[in-house]
Design a protein around this motif. Structure first.
Motif, short mmCIF file in Angstrom:
data_model
loop_
_atom_site.label_atom_id
_atom_site.label_comp_id
_atom_site.label_asym_id
_atom_site.label_seq_id
_atom_site.Cartn_x
_atom_site.Cartn_y
_atom_site.Cartn_z
N ASP A 190 0.82 -1.21 0.00
CA ASP A 190 0.00 0.00 0.00
C ASP A 190 0.86 1.26 0.00
O ASP A 190 1.71 1.44 0.87
CB ASP A 190 -0.89 -0.03 1.24
CG ASP A 190 -2.04 0.94 1.16
OD1 ASP A 190 -1.82 2.07 0.72
OD2 ASP A 190 -3.15 0.54 1.55
N THR A 216 0.45 3.43 3.33
CA THR A 216 1.07 2.99 4.58
C THR A 216 2.51 2.52 4.39
O THR A 216 3.27 2.50 5.35
CB THR A 216 0.26 1.85 5.20
OG1 THR A 216 0.29 0.72 4.30
CG2 THR A 216 -1.17 2.26 5.49
N GLU A 272 -0.58 -5.11 2.44
CA GLU A 272 -1.98 -5.12 2.88
C GLU A 272 -2.69 -6.27 2.19
O GLU A 272 -2.51 -6.49 0.99
CB GLU A 272 -2.65 -3.79 2.53
CG GLU A 272 -4.08 -3.67 3.02
CD GLU A 272 -4.19 -3.83 4.52
OE1 GLU A 272 -4.77 -4.84 4.96
OE2 GLU A 272 -3.70 -2.96 5.25
N LYS A 295 -9.65 -2.66 3.48
CA LYS A 295 -8.62 -1.67 3.80
C LYS A 295 -7.95 -1.16 2.53
O LYS A 295 -7.67 0.04 2.41
CB LYS A 295 -7.59 -2.29 4.75
CG LYS A 295 -6.65 -1.29 5.34
CD LYS A 295 -7.39 -0.38 6.30
CE LYS A 295 -6.41 0.54 6.99
NZ LYS A 295 -7.04 1.64 7.66
#
Length: 86
Positions: free
Chosen positions: A4, A7, A11, A16
């Motif tokens: 991701d 972040t 993931e 999310k």
């Protein structure tokens, strides 16, 4: 494997991922973190698609062990696929 950009970590949760795709539109890309995560997960090659070698050059500052390929043209992509180098 999905890393991701919001972040900088792997993931796996589809909900999310979907949420962070929307956040990504207004957030900076954590490119360095993404690269460190990819390497820690075993990535040894990087393909850069588009004009230039900027990201390939930056990646070598993170790890000299990465093999970086810059694919700027259709011919580059064909050659890479034929050689199985990428």
């Amino acid at each position: 494997v999905f890393i991701d950009n919001v972040t900088g970590v792997q993931e796996t949760d589809p909900v999310k991922i979907k949420e962070n795709l929307a956040i990504h539109l207004v957030s900076p890309v954590l490119w360095h973190s993404c690269m460190v995560t990819a390497i820690s997960l075993g990535a040894s090659r990087m393909l850069e698609c588009g004009a230039g070698r900027q990201l390939s050059t930056l990646a070598l500052f993170i790890s000299r062990d990465l093999r970086c390929y810059s694919l700027n043209t259709e011919e580059d992509i064909r050659r890479c696929a034929e050689l199985s180098a990428c």
